[in-house]
Motif scaffolding. Structure first.
Motif, short mmCIF file in Angstrom:
data_model
loop_
_atom_site.label_atom_id
_atom_site.label_comp_id
_atom_site.label_asym_id
_atom_site.label_seq_id
_atom_site.Cartn_x
_atom_site.Cartn_y
_atom_site.Cartn_z
N SER A 25 0.81 -1.23 0.00
CA SER A 25 0.00 0.00 0.00
C SER A 25 0.83 1.27 0.00
CB SER A 25 -0.93 0.01 1.22
OG SER A 25 -0.17 -0.05 2.41
N ARG A 26 2.11 1.16 0.36
CA ARG A 26 2.95 2.35 0.36
C ARG A 26 4.38 1.94 0.06
NH1 ARG A 26 5.85 2.33 5.05
NH2 ARG A 26 4.96 1.32 6.89
N ARG A 27 5.20 2.93 -0.16
CA ARG A 27 6.60 2.69 -0.49
C ARG A 27 7.29 1.99 0.69
NH1 ARG A 27 9.94 4.81 -4.29
NH2 ARG A 27 12.18 4.86 -3.83
N THR A 28 8.07 0.96 0.38
CA THR A 28 8.75 0.19 1.42
C THR A 28 10.22 0.57 1.49
OG1 THR A 28 9.05 -1.58 -0.19
CG2 THR A 28 7.17 -1.76 1.27
N LEU A 29 10.82 0.35 2.66
CA LEU A 29 12.21 0.73 2.90
C LEU A 29 13.18 -0.30 2.35
CD1 LEU A 29 11.78 2.02 6.55
CD2 LEU A 29 11.77 3.35 4.43
N ILE A 30 14.47 0.07 2.29
CA ILE A 30 15.47 -0.78 1.68
C ILE A 30 15.61 -2.11 2.41
CG2 ILE A 30 17.36 0.22 3.00
CD1 ILE A 30 17.48 -1.02 -0.66
N ARG A 31 15.34 -2.12 3.74
CA ARG A 31 15.50 -3.36 4.50
C ARG A 31 14.24 -4.21 4.49
NH1 ARG A 31 20.12 -3.80 7.12
NH2 ARG A 31 21.33 -1.95 7.64
N TYR A 32 13.34 -3.93 3.56
CA TYR A 32 12.09 -4.67 3.52
C TYR A 32 12.30 -6.04 2.88
CZ TYR A 32 7.00 -4.80 3.83
OH TYR A 32 5.71 -5.09 4.19
N VAL A 33 11.43 -6.95 3.19
CA VAL A 33 11.42 -8.27 2.58
C VAL A 33 9.98 -8.64 2.30
CG1 VAL A 33 11.38 -9.44 4.84
CG2 VAL A 33 12.14 -10.68 2.82
N MET A 34 9.76 -9.28 1.18
CA MET A 34 8.43 -9.78 0.85
C MET A 34 8.52 -11.23 0.45
SD MET A 34 6.54 -6.58 -1.07
CE MET A 34 4.90 -7.31 -0.97
N GLY A 35 7.45 -11.96 0.69
CA GLY A 35 7.49 -13.37 0.38
C GLY A 35 6.10 -13.97 0.25
N TRP A 36 6.09 -15.26 0.03
CA TRP A 36 4.84 -16.01 -0.13
C TRP A 36 4.88 -17.25 0.77
CZ3 TRP A 36 0.90 -14.17 -3.11
CH2 TRP A 36 1.21 -13.16 -4.02
#
Length: 125
Positions: A25-36
């Motif tokens: 929903s918004r811009r994420t920071l450099i240390r972000y992680v996404m997964g499934w």
């Protein structure tokens, strides 16, 4: 808290392909992680794939290596997962997840703080 919205699930025959998408929903920071992750009826939620924003390093469960590919779309702050050569045992509700990562492999549910609502993937003839 980042809101995550998934799309792309459905019914496919064995050997077929599907592509899942998850938009933050918004811009994420450099240390972000996404997964499934995925959860089949009567089973615990299990890790499928993840990507660290900082170095774009990817992680996969052994059961999907070589068949699933996780990718990031910078402009749209979206993560996708291309699923090929689908098997009946891939049938599950798939959940997108996001969180902050400060090192290590993000493969546990506790590594993530935001979750999508889930999208059903059914592999059947």
């Amino acid at each position: 808290q980042v809101q995550l919205v998934e799309s792309g699930g459905g019914l496919v025959q064995p050997g077929g392909s599907l592509r899942l998408s998850c938009a933050a929903s918004r811009r994420t920071l450099i240390r972000y992680v996404m997964g499934w992750f995925r959860q089949a009826p009567g089973k615990e939620r299990e890790f499928v794939a993840s990507m660290r924003w900082s170095d774009r390093r990817t992680y996969y469960a052994d059961s999907v290596k070589g068949r699933f590919t996780i990718a990031r779309d910078n402009a749209d702050n979206t993560v996708t997962m291309q699923m090929n050569s689908l098997k009946p045992e891939d049938t599950a509700v798939y959940y997108c997840a996001g969180g902050s990562n400060f090192g290590g492999a993000p493969t546990r549910t506790t590594d993530f703080s935001s979750w999508g609502q889930g999208t059903q993937v059914t592999v059947s003839s």
